[in-house]
Design a protein around this motif. Structure first.
Motif, short mmCIF file in Angstrom:
data_model
loop_
_atom_site.label_atom_id
_atom_site.label_comp_id
_atom_site.label_asym_id
_atom_site.label_seq_id
_atom_site.Cartn_x
_atom_site.Cartn_y
_atom_site.Cartn_z
N SER A 166 30.15 58.09 79.86
CA SER A 166 30.01 56.75 80.46
C SER A 166 28.91 55.94 79.78
CB SER A 166 29.70 56.87 81.96
OG SER A 166 28.32 57.13 82.18
N VAL A 167 28.14 56.60 78.93
CA VAL A 167 27.06 55.91 78.21
C VAL A 167 27.47 55.66 76.76
CG1 VAL A 167 24.65 56.05 77.47
CG2 VAL A 167 25.33 56.99 79.70
N ILE A 168 27.83 56.75 76.08
CA ILE A 168 28.09 56.64 74.64
C ILE A 168 29.39 55.90 74.34
CG2 ILE A 168 28.56 58.00 72.55
CD1 ILE A 168 26.53 60.04 73.50
N ASN A 169 30.42 56.19 75.14
CA ASN A 169 31.72 55.57 74.85
C ASN A 169 31.71 54.04 74.94
OD1 ASN A 169 33.83 57.29 73.96
ND2 ASN A 169 33.75 58.38 75.90
N PRO A 170 31.31 53.46 76.06
CA PRO A 170 31.39 51.99 76.12
C PRO A 170 30.44 51.29 75.16
CG PRO A 170 30.32 52.85 78.10
CD PRO A 170 30.87 54.03 77.35
N LEU A 171 29.22 51.81 75.01
CA LEU A 171 28.28 51.12 74.11
C LEU A 171 28.78 51.12 72.67
CD1 LEU A 171 24.74 52.18 75.47
CD2 LEU A 171 25.92 50.00 75.76
N SER A 187 35.59 58.26 70.86
CA SER A 187 37.03 58.10 71.09
C SER A 187 37.34 56.70 71.62
CB SER A 187 37.52 59.15 72.08
OG SER A 187 36.86 59.00 73.32
N MET A 188 36.43 56.16 72.41
CA MET A 188 36.70 54.82 72.96
C MET A 188 36.65 53.76 71.87
SD MET A 188 35.06 53.10 76.41
CE MET A 188 35.68 54.34 77.55
N LEU A 189 35.72 53.90 70.95
CA LEU A 189 35.68 52.97 69.81
C LEU A 189 36.95 53.12 68.97
CD1 LEU A 189 34.52 50.94 67.86
CD2 LEU A 189 33.04 52.72 66.92
N SER A 190 37.37 54.37 68.75
CA SER A 190 38.60 54.58 67.97
C SER A 190 39.79 53.93 68.67
CB SER A 190 38.87 56.07 67.78
OG SER A 190 37.75 56.70 67.22
N ASP A 191 39.83 54.05 70.00
CA ASP A 191 40.92 53.41 70.75
C ASP A 191 40.90 51.90 70.57
OD1 ASP A 191 41.92 55.80 71.69
OD2 ASP A 191 40.85 55.73 73.60
N ILE A 192 39.70 51.31 70.66
CA ILE A 192 39.59 49.85 70.49
C ILE A 192 40.04 49.46 69.09
CG2 ILE A 192 37.89 47.98 70.19
CD1 ILE A 192 38.41 48.42 73.09
N ILE A 235 38.49 53.71 79.83
CA ILE A 235 37.41 53.10 80.61
C ILE A 235 37.62 53.22 82.13
CG2 ILE A 235 38.46 50.77 80.49
CD1 ILE A 235 34.68 51.34 80.19
N ASP A 236 38.87 53.10 82.57
CA ASP A 236 39.13 53.18 84.02
C ASP A 236 38.82 54.56 84.57
OD1 ASP A 236 40.00 50.66 84.99
OD2 ASP A 236 41.79 50.87 83.76
N PHE A 237 38.93 55.58 83.74
CA PHE A 237 38.73 56.96 84.19
C PHE A 237 37.30 57.42 83.95
CE2 PHE A 237 43.10 56.32 82.80
CZ PHE A 237 43.74 56.51 84.00
N ILE A 238 36.54 56.65 83.25
CA ILE A 238 35.16 57.02 82.96
C ILE A 238 34.24 56.10 83.76
CG2 ILE A 238 33.44 57.32 81.12
CD1 ILE A 238 35.78 58.05 79.24
N ASN A 239 33.97 54.91 83.25
CA ASN A 239 33.08 54.00 83.98
C ASN A 239 33.73 53.47 85.25
OD1 ASN A 239 32.76 53.76 80.87
ND2 ASN A 239 30.72 53.44 81.73
N GLY A 240 35.04 53.26 85.19
CA GLY A 240 35.76 52.81 86.39
C GLY A 240 35.65 53.84 87.51
N TYR A 241 35.71 55.12 87.16
CA TYR A 241 35.59 56.19 88.16
C TYR A 241 34.20 56.18 88.80
CZ TYR A 241 35.33 60.92 90.09
OH TYR A 241 35.15 61.99 90.92
N ILE A 242 33.18 56.00 87.98
CA ILE A 242 31.80 55.96 88.51
C ILE A 242 31.62 54.76 89.44
CG2 ILE A 242 29.38 55.57 87.84
CD1 ILE A 242 30.03 57.33 85.35
N LEU A 243 32.16 53.63 89.05
CA LEU A 243 32.05 52.43 89.90
C LEU A 243 32.76 52.64 91.23
CD1 LEU A 243 32.54 49.62 87.21
CD2 LEU A 243 30.44 50.17 88.46
N LYS A 244 33.91 53.31 91.18
CA LYS A 244 34.66 53.55 92.41
C LYS A 244 33.90 54.52 93.32
CE LYS A 244 39.02 53.75 91.10
NZ LYS A 244 40.23 54.52 90.78
N LYS A 245 33.25 55.51 92.71
CA LYS A 245 32.53 56.54 93.46
C LYS A 245 31.27 55.99 94.14
CE LYS A 245 32.58 61.05 93.15
NZ LYS A 245 32.88 62.01 94.25
N SER A 246 30.69 54.94 93.56
CA SER A 246 29.40 54.48 94.05
C SER A 246 29.55 53.47 95.18
CB SER A 246 28.62 53.83 92.90
OG SER A 246 27.43 53.26 93.40
#
Lengths: 289, 289
Positions: free
Chosen positions: B182-187, B243-248, B256-267
């Motif tokens: 959730s840190v390395i992928n989006p940045l 992997s997220m950069l490669s996807d982009i 993103i929905d399963f990584i940062n999106g999951y954390i946002l949903k959990k909080s």
């Protein structure tokens, strides 16, 4: 006809010097000898038409009826000692983005005018620009007792193809422009996209709305009104690249400290969206991959 | 020797299928006929050495001693009906990032194992990968009463050059990996940079720390411990692209929905930094300039 000194010949300075030279005696002040020589040899080219103006690299300003400061915010600090040497009756017009410079120039004895340049100007070379959208220059006096002078100068500068308008409360105008800049500039710089993408990409639009809300709140501007203005500018300049994106692409320092940094400093609240884009543009400045 | 079905031959699937084929009978399941044919003709190539495995585009799974799901999170939904047809005693090992899939597979009657793949694998072609860093596969049982089975399977899969380790509380392992992702992928996806830049660029480091704090808080993990792990992974994989950069870059949908999106949903709190990167990666997915 006035004798006008234009300090700093970036995109805005080149356009203003060339426009004013049709009616006034203009001297441009630049720092680099190469730029001075190019302008001396070839004139200033605005969309294929050339205008010749005097240009100098001298660090001391001649006597002028008006001095117009077209540098970026970060150059203001080094300019102050030079301006302190200018005759105290010479009006000085500042055309910087943001408002961080106002406290630095507040103490100057001269009649101080503040202005906003709404033209869409793209720099092509050191002596060449292209006008992508004709706007207005809006100006006003920093101190109330110079309001009449501000009107006089706006009338003296006015030309049909170079409209200048006086505003009683120029800081409101600066605030409104600052809000627009605090939204469009960082988003386009981070996402490497044209201004128009901010309204066509749902997630950029979402972030733009949040940024607008935080900036409007901080500067006491109505949020809906501010958003309408952001929307309009993004739409009207949809094909353009913002100055902050151009700075990132050219690996120049951006004005982030004077735009989003200024809003963050002004606010007593934590502004999550402004804070994020601030650090992200700073990160982009630092990335040299 | 086990008879193993590997579902999904992306980077992770190709590496796992090829590694396990040295000791086991492996069948790969893929969706595209072209990929199946390439693997049939040329084998799976891992850093210039080739391995031949059975491969099929069949949507129905054969009898296996173990099924390993190597697809991305978003493919899980469509897989569930197929898995429901698999004999109820066949263990199924899920190797997805994040945890969004757990609630979807909770009802399956099979022994469910969850795992994390720590290898650094880069996909080169449909049948070729490169191993950039040998890690471990860590696995554990979703339900406590399958813990012994999880140990047995980890021992059966273990090879010196393919280490597998059983963990009593695999969700802790998943949580820890989720935080790092959730840190390395989006940045890296937003800034189009290698993993290492996150620690060398002061502003990315600042944002990384804030993201780590929010994610650790949400998942009840010690913040300092989490930060130390983020730091280590960024350092150890500094030359890699996430992997997220490669996807982009490949214009694929990201996780993103399963990584940062999951954390946002959990909080239950507003997470300013996670929220910003979430919308920014979504914005990147939408930008096709």
């Amino acid at each position: 006809m006035m004798n006008i000194g234009v300090i700093g010949l970036g995109a805005v300075g080149l356009f203003i010097a060339s426009s004013l030279a049709k009616r006034h005696e203009v001297t441009g002040y630049v720092r680099r000898e190469e730029q001075a020589n190019e302008i001396k040899d070839q004139g200033i080219i605005v969309d294929n038409s050339e205008t010749f103006v005097s240009v100098t690299t001298s660090q001391k300003f001649k006597e002028h009826d008006l001095i117009i400061i077209c540098t970026k915010q970060m150059a203001i600090d080094t300019l102050i000692p030079t301006l302190e040497l200018v005759g105290r009756h010479t009006p000085i017009l500042f055309l910087q983005n943001g408002q961080g410079h106002i406290e630095k120039i507040h103490h100057l004895p001269h009649p101080i005018l503040l202005g906003v340049c709404e033209h869409g100007i793209v720099k092509i070379k050191d002596n060449e620009v292209s006008l992508k959208g004709l706007g207005k220059i809006r100006l006003g006096a920093l101190h109330k007792h110079h309001a009449e002078l501000a009107v006089d100068i706006s009338l003296a500068l006015y030309q049909l193809d170079f409209p200048v308008k006086e505003h009683g409360s120029i800081t409101d105008v600066l605030n409104r422009k600052l809000i627009v800049n605090s939204v469009i500039n960082p988003l386009t710089a981070i996402f490497n996209c044209r201004n128009g993408s901010i309204m066509t990409n749902d997630h950029l639009k979402y972030l733009a709305k949040k940024l607008t809300k935080e900036a409007a709140m901080t500067l006491n501007v109505d949020e809906d009104e501010a958003w309408e203005r952001v929307r309009q500018v993004a739409e009207q300049t949809k094909e353009n690249y913002s100055s902050m994106l151009s700075d990132i692409q050219a690996k120049r320092q951006t004005e982030i400290d004077f735009i989003n940094g200024y809003i963050l400093k002004k606010s007593s609240d934590f502004l999550p969206y402004q804070t994020n884009v601030y650090h992200m543009v700073k990160a982009k400045e630092g990335l040299r991959e």
